[in-house]
Design an enzyme around this catalytic site. Structure first.
Site, PDB file in Angstrom:
ATOM      1  N   CYS A 155      39.222  46.313  38.847  1.00 28.51           N
ATOM      2  CA  CYS A 155      39.898  45.472  37.848  1.00 28.51           C
ATOM      3  C   CYS A 155      38.947  45.090  36.728  1.00 28.51           C
ATOM      4  O   CYS A 155      38.989  43.971  36.209  1.00 28.51           O
ATOM      5  CB  CYS A 155      40.490  44.206  38.466  1.00 28.51           C
ATOM      6  SG  CYS A 155      41.712  44.526  39.720  1.00 28.51           S
ATOM      7  N   LYS A 188      39.260  34.030  48.441  1.00 27.39           N
ATOM      8  CA  LYS A 188      37.917  34.605  48.377  1.00 27.39           C
ATOM      9  C   LYS A 188      36.872  33.662  48.956  1.00 27.39           C
ATOM     10  O   LYS A 188      35.691  33.968  48.975  1.00 27.39           O
ATOM     11  CB  LYS A 188      37.575  34.973  46.927  1.00 27.39           C
ATOM     12  CG  LYS A 188      38.430  36.129  46.418  1.00 27.39           C
ATOM     13  CD  LYS A 188      38.064  36.579  45.038  1.00 27.39           C
ATOM     14  CE  LYS A 188      38.980  37.722  44.625  1.00 27.39           C
ATOM     15  NZ  LYS A 188      38.735  38.163  43.251  1.00 27.39           N
ATOM     16  N   HIS A 244      36.714  40.385  34.662  1.00 22.46           N
ATOM     17  CA  HIS A 244      37.826  40.919  35.463  1.00 22.46           C
ATOM     18  C   HIS A 244      39.058  40.953  34.549  1.00 22.46           C
ATOM     19  O   HIS A 244      39.184  40.124  33.638  1.00 22.46           O
ATOM     20  CB  HIS A 244      38.036  39.940  36.624  1.00 22.46           C
ATOM     21  CG  HIS A 244      39.022  40.352  37.662  1.00 22.46           C
ATOM     22  ND1 HIS A 244      40.386  40.275  37.482  1.00 22.46           N
ATOM     23  CD2 HIS A 244      38.848  40.810  38.930  1.00 22.46           C
ATOM     24  CE1 HIS A 244      40.998  40.667  38.592  1.00 22.46           C
ATOM     25  NE2 HIS A 244      40.084  41.003  39.486  1.00 22.46           N
ATOM     26  N   ASP A 296      35.325  31.531  35.009  1.00 20.19           N
ATOM     27  CA  ASP A 296      36.017  32.220  36.093  1.00 20.19           C
ATOM     28  C   ASP A 296      35.056  32.230  37.288  1.00 20.19           C
ATOM     29  O   ASP A 296      34.104  33.007  37.317  1.00 20.19           O
ATOM     30  CB  ASP A 296      36.359  33.644  35.628  1.00 20.19           C
ATOM     31  CG  ASP A 296      36.908  34.508  36.762  1.00 20.19           C
ATOM     32  OD1 ASP A 296      36.900  34.057  37.924  1.00 20.19           O
ATOM     33  OD2 ASP A 296      37.331  35.644  36.472  1.00 20.19           O
ATOM     34  N   GLN A 307      34.214  34.620  41.917  1.00 20.61           N
ATOM     35  CA  GLN A 307      33.097  35.171  42.695  1.00 20.61           C
ATOM     36  C   GLN A 307      31.924  34.206  42.754  1.00 20.61           C
ATOM     37  O   GLN A 307      30.859  34.557  43.277  1.00 20.61           O
ATOM     38  CB  GLN A 307      32.605  36.500  42.096  1.00 20.61           C
ATOM     39  CG  GLN A 307      33.627  37.597  42.023  1.00 20.61           C
ATOM     40  CD  GLN A 307      34.052  38.121  43.395  1.00 20.61           C
ATOM     41  OE1 GLN A 307      33.429  37.847  44.415  1.00 20.61           O
ATOM     42  NE2 GLN A 307      35.136  38.865  43.415  1.00 20.61           N
TER      43      GLN A 307
HETATM   44  C1  LIG Z   1      39.418  38.329  42.232  1.00 15.92           C
HETATM   45  C2  LIG Z   1      39.000  37.901  40.877  1.00 15.92           C
HETATM   46  C3  LIG Z   1      39.919  37.370  39.967  1.00 15.92           C
HETATM   47  C4  LIG Z   1      41.372  37.260  40.279  1.00 15.92           C
HETATM   48  O1  LIG Z   1      41.611  36.462  41.397  1.00 15.92           O
HETATM   49  P1  LIG Z   1      43.048  36.446  42.069  1.00 15.92           P
HETATM   50  O2  LIG Z   1      42.802  35.772  43.370  1.00 15.92           O
HETATM   51  O3  LIG Z   1      43.481  37.873  42.208  1.00 15.92           O
HETATM   52  O4  LIG Z   1      43.941  35.670  41.163  1.00 15.92           O
HETATM   53  C5  LIG Z   1      39.462  36.969  38.731  1.00 15.92           C
HETATM   54  N1  LIG Z   1      38.173  37.065  38.421  1.00 15.92           N
HETATM   55  C6  LIG Z   1      37.243  37.553  39.259  1.00 15.92           C
HETATM   56  C7  LIG Z   1      35.816  37.614  38.849  1.00 15.92           C
HETATM   57  C8  LIG Z   1      37.641  38.000  40.511  1.00 15.92           C
HETATM   58  O5  LIG Z   1      36.740  38.511  41.350  1.00 15.92           O
END
Ligand SMILES: *Cc1c(COP(=O)(O)O)cnc(C)c1O
Length: 390
Positions: free
Chosen positions: A347, A209, A108, A183, A186
């Protein structure tokens, strides 16, 4: 019934955009309302009992989240605005101009741009046509110069779940000095994550999320690493002693939490973790696996539909295109039929470029997704094809 616990979900709108953000169960909304209505106060600032109680709840949330990801203790959990801010924090405090950072083509933008801003020299793990990372490339990409490896748990664009339990030990062997950031934006909402088992140095995810509110998330960092990191933002609560000659800084996590934190959001986050624990992460995962398999089968029956990526292990995300019709045009038709999907680059422009598509449609699922939503989507996709075929 899971769906009935989500007041914003209806029986008419097919909400298939949970990878962008999840809906909130009533218990999360009420936890935040209750706080504002009946026991609002700041944290760590009042000698009065109301503030002490709020501070206790706030710190209980930290401990709960530590337990949720199997962290050593609560001091490994820094509250941030979300995944984006967590990654920015690590980039800002760990990277000097020219330091090497290894990413993957499935990241992302939130796990690309902060490293660029910090001045990192970026290397990239490629993926194959299925959307699986080419781990065999690691020896060519890692060296004694690699400062950080930052990888997504699950690709938000095409749904690949990376085999981290295989990748992380390989990185440790090839570049023992490199710190590893995951990260989990997800990942954390869809399966049990143990930072202890993964043995990552940092992990980030966002509350919004995982059925919680916007504006809050966490950075996990191993104690001994957080302790060596300099502060990032300066302000209240992150200090030990301040004078105009100089300031000494608090221990982590306070060192990285300057200013009044998002208190109601942290309490909502805490309620969301309770909701996930009570619903059962294994139940959520089993449900999502089932709904994703059903969706994959049904979507592939739609004439002209191409699924982008065929990863070995897929999260509850499916990216696809419909013939040569632009994803935004398809999304407009779907919207007319009360179906919410994401259309765009998600993104993740480098991933789109890898698959030679400017954009895709993306359907993503959560604990509350029901099969009728998939049926509705497929029916509307057929209608979109009919409209645009001329
Ligand atoms: C949504 C997302 C982000 C960013 O998260 P925010 O809540 O917008 O800070 C980073 N990495 C992944 C894989 C995402 O899906």
């Amino acid at each position: 019934m899971i769906r009935s616990q989500f007041p914003a979900l209806s029986q008419t709108l097919a909400f298939l955009d949970s990878a962008a953000t999840t809906q909130k169960p009533l218990c999360v909304i009420e936890a935040m309302n209750e706080f504002y209505k009946t026991h609002y106060s700041s944290v760590k600032r009042g000698a009065y009992s109301l503030s002490a109680k709020t501070t206790q709840k706030f710190e209980d949330a930290r401990a709960k989240i530590a337990k949720f990801i199997d962290a050593q203790n609560e001091n490994t959990i820094v509250f941030t605005r979300g995944t984006t801010e967590s990654i920015n924090l690590v980039a800002h405090t760990n990277i000097a101009h020219g330091d090497e950072v290894l990413l993957s083509v499935l990241e992302h933008h939130a796990n690309i741009v902060p490293w660029q801003i910090a001045g990192a020299k970026i290397k990239v793990i490629p993926c194959d046509d299925n959307g699986d990372l080419q781990i065999s490339e690691l020896p060519n990409l890692l060296s004694a110069k690699t400062k950080i490896v930052a990888l997504t748990h699950t690709a938000n664009s095409i749904g690949t779940i990376n085999p981290l339990q295989e990748i992380i030990p390989a990185i440790r062997k090839l570049a023992p000095q490199a710190k590893i950031l995951i990260d989990a934006a997800q990942g954390a909402p869809h399966s049990k994550i143990s930072v202890k088992e993964l043995d990552c140095d940092f992990l980030a995810f966002s509350a919004h999320k995982i059925y919680g509110p916007t504006g809050v998330g966490i950075l996990y960092g191993k104690n001994e690493i957080l302790e060596t990191m300099p502060p990032w933002q300066g302000g209240g609560e992150m200090i030990d002693k301040v004078s105009f000659e100089g300031t000494s800084f608090a221990l982590p996590p306070a060192r990285f939490e300057a200013g009044t934190p998002p208190i109601a959001e942290v309490l909502g986050f805490s309620a969301a973790i309770d909701w996930v624990n009570e619903t059962g992460m294994s139940n959520i995962l089993a449900h999502e696996r089932q709904i994703t398999a059903y969706a994959l089968d049904e979507l592939q029956k739609v004439e002209g539909l191409q699924v982008v990526g065929k990863p070995r292990d897929r999260g509850s995300i499916i990216s696809f295109s419909l013939g040569k019709i632009h994803p935004h045009d398809v999304a407009l038709i779907l919207d007319e039929d009360s179906i919410a999907v994401r259309a765009g680059h998600h993104c993740a422009q480098p991933t789109m470029e890898r698959f030679k598509v400017p954009a895709t449609l993306r359907a993503s699922f959560a604990a509350y997704t029901e099969p009728w939503e998939i049926d509705k989507l497929c029916k509307s996709l057929v209608r979109a094809s009919d409209i645009f075929v001329y």
